[in-house]
Structure formats: C-alpha cells, structure tokens
Design a protein around this motif. Structure first.
Motif, PDB file in Angstrom:
ATOM      1  N   TRP A  44      -2.754  65.311  31.841  1.00 17.23           N
ATOM      2  CA  TRP A  44      -3.479  64.590  32.572  1.00 17.23           C
ATOM      3  C   TRP A  44      -3.191  63.923  33.828  1.00 17.23           C
ATOM      4  CZ3 TRP A  44      -8.523  63.291  30.527  1.00 17.23           C
ATOM      5  CH2 TRP A  44      -8.559  63.898  29.166  1.00 17.23           C
ATOM      6  N   ASP A  45      -3.718  63.875  34.979  1.00 15.78           N
ATOM      7  CA  ASP A  45      -3.455  63.395  36.014  1.00 15.78           C
ATOM      8  C   ASP A  45      -3.982  61.877  36.318  1.00 15.78           C
ATOM      9  OD1 ASP A  45      -1.843  65.359  37.270  1.00 15.78           O
ATOM     10  OD2 ASP A  45      -3.919  66.432  37.754  1.00 15.78           O
ATOM     11  N   ALA A  46      -3.248  60.911  36.661  1.00 17.13           N
ATOM     12  CA  ALA A  46      -3.808  59.387  37.089  1.00 17.13           C
ATOM     13  C   ALA A  46      -4.173  59.321  38.289  1.00 17.13           C
ATOM     14  CB  ALA A  46      -2.576  58.809  36.328  1.00 17.13           C
ATOM     15  N   THR A  47      -5.210  58.759  38.802  1.00 11.85           N
ATOM     16  CA  THR A  47      -5.342  57.881  39.988  1.00 11.85           C
ATOM     17  C   THR A  47      -5.079  56.250  39.470  1.00 11.85           C
ATOM     18  OG1 THR A  47      -6.879  59.499  40.630  1.00 11.85           O
ATOM     19  CG2 THR A  47      -7.178  57.296  41.672  1.00 11.85           C
ATOM     20  N   LEU A  48      -4.129  55.722  40.291  1.00 14.84           N
ATOM     21  CA  LEU A  48      -4.015  54.357  39.874  1.00 14.84           C
ATOM     22  C   LEU A  48      -4.719  53.532  40.847  1.00 14.84           C
ATOM     23  CD1 LEU A  48      -0.108  54.596  38.873  1.00 14.84           C
ATOM     24  CD2 LEU A  48      -2.009  54.589  37.517  1.00 14.84           C
ATOM     25  N   LEU A  49      -5.347  52.581  40.381  1.00 14.49           N
ATOM     26  CA  LEU A  49      -6.166  51.429  41.202  1.00 14.49           C
ATOM     27  C   LEU A  49      -5.115  50.413  41.098  1.00 14.49           C
ATOM     28  CD1 LEU A  49      -9.698  52.068  40.233  1.00 14.49           C
ATOM     29  CD2 LEU A  49      -8.300  52.903  42.177  1.00 14.49           C
ATOM     30  N   VAL A  50      -4.367  49.844  42.243  1.00 11.25           N
ATOM     31  CA  VAL A  50      -3.466  48.573  42.292  1.00 11.25           C
ATOM     32  C   VAL A  50      -4.160  47.506  42.992  1.00 11.25           C
ATOM     33  CG1 VAL A  50      -1.162  47.866  42.846  1.00 11.25           C
ATOM     34  CG2 VAL A  50      -1.772  50.323  42.190  1.00 11.25           C
ATOM     35  N   ILE A  51      -4.615  46.416  41.913  1.00  8.60           N
ATOM     36  CA  ILE A  51      -5.514  45.617  42.609  1.00  8.60           C
ATOM     37  C   ILE A  51      -4.839  44.220  42.579  1.00  8.60           C
ATOM     38  CG2 ILE A  51      -7.751  44.473  42.140  1.00  8.60           C
ATOM     39  CD1 ILE A  51      -8.568  46.946  40.601  1.00  8.60           C
ATOM     40  N   GLY A  52      -4.552  43.695  43.461  1.00  7.42           N
ATOM     41  CA  GLY A  52      -4.205  42.353  43.970  1.00  7.42           C
ATOM     42  C   GLY A  52      -5.337  41.218  43.751  1.00  7.42           C
ATOM     43  N   ALA A  53      -5.106  40.200  42.886  1.00  8.51           N
ATOM     44  CA  ALA A  53      -5.869  39.080  43.048  1.00  8.51           C
ATOM     45  C   ALA A  53      -5.753  37.964  43.784  1.00  8.51           C
ATOM     46  CB  ALA A  53      -6.206  38.729  41.682  1.00  8.51           C
ATOM     47  N   THR A  54      -6.554  37.660  44.802  1.00  9.33           N
ATOM     48  CA  THR A  54      -6.445  36.289  45.536  1.00  9.33           C
ATOM     49  C   THR A  54      -6.201  35.066  44.819  1.00  9.33           C
ATOM     50  OG1 THR A  54      -8.966  35.713  45.398  1.00  9.33           O
ATOM     51  CG2 THR A  54      -8.019  37.339  47.214  1.00  9.33           C
ATOM     52  N   ASP A  55      -5.381  34.138  45.413  1.00 12.00           N
ATOM     53  CA  ASP A  55      -5.036  32.813  44.982  1.00 12.00           C
ATOM     54  C   ASP A  55      -6.282  31.961  45.175  1.00 12.00           C
ATOM     55  OD1 ASP A  55      -2.500  34.007  45.035  1.00 12.00           O
ATOM     56  OD2 ASP A  55      -1.629  32.280  46.073  1.00 12.00           O
ATOM     57  N   ARG A  56      -6.291  30.899  44.140  1.00 13.06           N
ATOM     58  CA  ARG A  56      -7.578  30.055  44.229  1.00 13.06           C
ATOM     59  C   ARG A  56      -7.104  29.136  45.289  1.00 13.06           C
ATOM     60  NH1 ARG A  56      -7.176  29.940  37.864  1.00 13.06           N
ATOM     61  NH2 ARG A  56      -7.875  31.988  37.484  1.00 13.06           N
ATOM     62  N   LEU A  57      -5.986  28.598  45.492  1.00 10.93           N
ATOM     63  CA  LEU A  57      -5.754  27.565  46.251  1.00 10.93           C
ATOM     64  C   LEU A  57      -5.898  28.229  47.777  1.00 10.93           C
ATOM     65  CD1 LEU A  57      -2.710  26.260  44.399  1.00 10.93           C
ATOM     66  CD2 LEU A  57      -4.848  25.357  44.499  1.00 10.93           C
ATOM     67  N   ALA A  58      -6.090  27.086  48.709  1.00 12.93           N
ATOM     68  CA  ALA A  58      -5.938  27.659  50.131  1.00 12.93           C
ATOM     69  C   ALA A  58      -4.594  28.196  50.562  1.00 12.93           C
ATOM     70  CB  ALA A  58      -6.672  26.445  51.003  1.00 12.93           C
ATOM     71  N   PRO A  59      -4.405  29.182  51.463  1.00 15.98           N
ATOM     72  CA  PRO A  59      -2.966  29.146  51.971  1.00 15.98           C
ATOM     73  C   PRO A  59      -2.382  28.237  52.751  1.00 15.98           C
ATOM     74  CG  PRO A  59      -4.259  30.623  53.159  1.00 15.98           C
ATOM     75  CD  PRO A  59      -5.494  29.755  52.096  1.00 15.98           C
ATOM     76  N   ARG A  60      -1.058  27.691  52.328  1.00 16.13           N
ATOM     77  CA  ARG A  60      -0.423  26.697  53.143  1.00 16.13           C
ATOM     78  C   ARG A  60      -0.370  27.125  54.653  1.00 16.13           C
ATOM     79  NH1 ARG A  60       4.000  25.438  48.434  1.00 16.13           N
ATOM     80  NH2 ARG A  60       2.730  24.788  46.924  1.00 16.13           N
ATOM     81  N   ARG A  61       0.276  26.537  55.401  1.00 15.59           N
ATOM     82  CA  ARG A  61       0.152  26.448  56.748  1.00 15.59           C
ATOM     83  C   ARG A  61       1.172  27.991  56.941  1.00 15.59           C
ATOM     84  NH1 ARG A  61       2.074  21.850  60.334  1.00 15.59           N
ATOM     85  NH2 ARG A  61       0.001  21.176  59.579  1.00 15.59           N
ATOM     86  N   LYS A  62       2.542  27.893  56.328  1.00 15.92           N
ATOM     87  CA  LYS A  62       3.417  28.905  56.494  1.00 15.92           C
ATOM     88  C   LYS A  62       2.638  30.335  56.183  1.00 15.92           C
ATOM     89  CE  LYS A  62       8.061  30.471  55.175  1.00 15.92           C
ATOM     90  NZ  LYS A  62       9.156  30.107  54.455  1.00 15.92           N
ATOM     91  N   VAL A  63       2.146  30.198  55.124  1.00 11.29           N
ATOM     92  CA  VAL A  63       1.353  31.484  54.223  1.00 11.29           C
ATOM     93  C   VAL A  63       0.138  31.946  55.353  1.00 11.29           C
ATOM     94  CG1 VAL A  63       0.159  32.561  52.409  1.00 11.29           C
ATOM     95  CG2 VAL A  63       2.086  30.817  52.049  1.00 11.29           C
ATOM     96  N   ALA A  64      -0.625  31.058  55.915  1.00 10.72           N
ATOM     97  CA  ALA A  64      -1.675  31.308  56.709  1.00 10.72           C
ATOM     98  C   ALA A  64      -1.167  31.898  58.164  1.00 10.72           C
ATOM     99  CB  ALA A  64      -2.355  30.008  56.934  1.00 10.72           C
ATOM    100  N   GLN A  65       0.245  31.543  58.288  1.00  8.29           N
ATOM    101  CA  GLN A  65       0.846  32.226  59.852  1.00  8.29           C
ATOM    102  C   GLN A  65       1.180  33.542  59.325  1.00  8.29           C
ATOM    103  OE1 GLN A  65       3.922  29.488  60.354  1.00  8.29           O
ATOM    104  NE2 GLN A  65       2.613  27.859  61.435  1.00  8.29           N
ATOM    105  N   GLN A  66       1.480  33.989  58.178  1.00 10.09           N
ATOM    106  CA  GLN A  66       1.889  35.417  57.815  1.00 10.09           C
ATOM    107  C   GLN A  66       0.615  36.094  57.522  1.00 10.09           C
ATOM    108  OE1 GLN A  66       4.826  35.535  54.768  1.00 10.09           O
ATOM    109  NE2 GLN A  66       5.388  37.545  55.211  1.00 10.09           N
ATOM    110  N   PHE A  67      -0.138  35.591  56.814  1.00  9.38           N
ATOM    111  CA  PHE A  67      -1.238  36.379  56.276  1.00  9.38           C
ATOM    112  C   PHE A  67      -2.690  35.819  56.727  1.00  9.38           C
ATOM    113  CE2 PHE A  67       2.041  36.589  53.173  1.00  9.38           C
ATOM    114  CZ  PHE A  67       2.191  38.020  53.016  1.00  9.38           C
ATOM    115  N   GLU A  68      -3.681  36.761  57.133  1.00  5.62           N
ATOM    116  CA  GLU A  68      -4.847  35.924  57.793  1.00  5.62           C
ATOM    117  C   GLU A  68      -5.677  35.181  56.852  1.00  5.62           C
ATOM    118  OE1 GLU A  68      -9.073  38.080  59.254  1.00  5.62           O
ATOM    119  OE2 GLU A  68      -7.119  39.198  59.538  1.00  5.62           O
ATOM    120  N   SER A  69      -5.513  35.601  55.580  1.00  2.11           N
ATOM    121  CA  SER A  69      -6.091  34.755  54.327  1.00  2.11           C
ATOM    122  C   SER A  69      -5.313  35.212  52.956  1.00  2.11           C
ATOM    123  CB  SER A  69      -7.801  35.423  54.418  1.00  2.11           C
ATOM    124  OG  SER A  69      -7.840  36.440  53.904  1.00  2.11           O
ATOM    125  N   ASN A  70      -5.902  34.748  52.103  1.00  2.89           N
ATOM    126  CA  ASN A  70      -5.576  34.997  50.684  1.00  2.89           C
ATOM    127  C   ASN A  70      -5.822  36.363  50.330  1.00  2.89           C
ATOM    128  OD1 ASN A  70      -4.032  32.605  49.739  1.00  2.89           O
ATOM    129  ND2 ASN A  70      -6.311  31.617  48.910  1.00  2.89           N
TER     130      ASN A  70
END
Length: 132
Positions: A44-70
């Motif tokens: 059997w071959d596998a195709t892996l779906l790697v799914i990141g879930a967003t945070d429920r909290l708004a990003p803090r300023r430092k995170v918002a500077q590094q990432f466009e959004s959650n």
C-alpha cells in the motif's frame, strides 16, 4: 476513506516548532512512519494529508509580525510536521500540508470527549494499492 494515523497536539502558543507542551512528538513521528512503512511492505502507498489547525485566539503582536494570520501559523506547524514525515515517505510529493481554518475549531463551546483542540496538526492517510 482517509484514516487519521497521527496527532500532534499542544503546540506552544504562537510557535510552530515541535517542542510540544507535555507531548512526545518523537514517539508520534515514529508511530506514523512505522504505519507508513508497514503498510508499504504490504503493498500500500500512502498519501499523507498533514493538516494544521488554527488557534482560536487572535495572534499576539510578535506572532502577527511573523505570520500573516493564524492560518499562516497553522501552515507553519503543518510544514514542520511535513518536513519530519518526508524522512520516512519514499515519494515526498505524497506528503501534503494543509490548513483547517477557524470553521474547523470550535470557539467558545465545550468540545465532545475525544475531539481534538486547536494548536494541533493531524495526519491523515489515504491508502492506495500499489500497482504491480
């Protein structure tokens, strides 16, 4: 049908690294890779779906500077896990990073028992028989 074969919970708030709070990411990576390798031996071959879930909290300023959004932070987490899993999957293009947005995380309501929280990455496998 897709099968969830791995879960990486408890990412640190605002971070995408695998230094997870109270969770052994190394053991989970070994488990996912072991499943891919064993099923591969069985044809059997596998195709892996790697799914990141967003945070429920708004990003803090430092995170918002590094990432466009959650969504950006969730994708970075998925890419981190994807990079680790590519070590055990023979065909790297079979590991796909995706994001589950705010609609996939339940904000402000209790979750049913066993329902995963946000700040996580789930790994789903789509198994296909290998052509002879």
């Amino acid at each position: 049908p897709p099968e969830r074969i791995g879960r990486f919970p408890n990412f640190r708030l605002g971070f995408a690294g695998l230094d997870l709070e109270g969770f052994d990411a190394t053991a989970e990576l070994a488990s996912v890779c072991g499943q891919v390798i064993e099923r591969g031996k069985a044809g059997w071959d596998a195709t892996l779906l790697v799914i990141g879930a967003t945070d429920r909290l708004a990003p803090r300023r430092k995170v918002a500077q590094q990432f466009e959004s959650n969504l950006g932070l969730a994708m970075a987490r998925a890419e981190t896990v994807k990079g680790e899993l590519e070590r055990c999957v023979p065909e790297k293009e079979r590991v796909i990073a995706l994001v589950a947005g705010p609609r996939s995380t339940a904000e402000g309501r209790p979750l049913p028992a066993g329902e995963p929280r946000d700040r996580r990455v789930d790994v789903w496998a789509i198994w296909t028989p290998r052509n002879p």
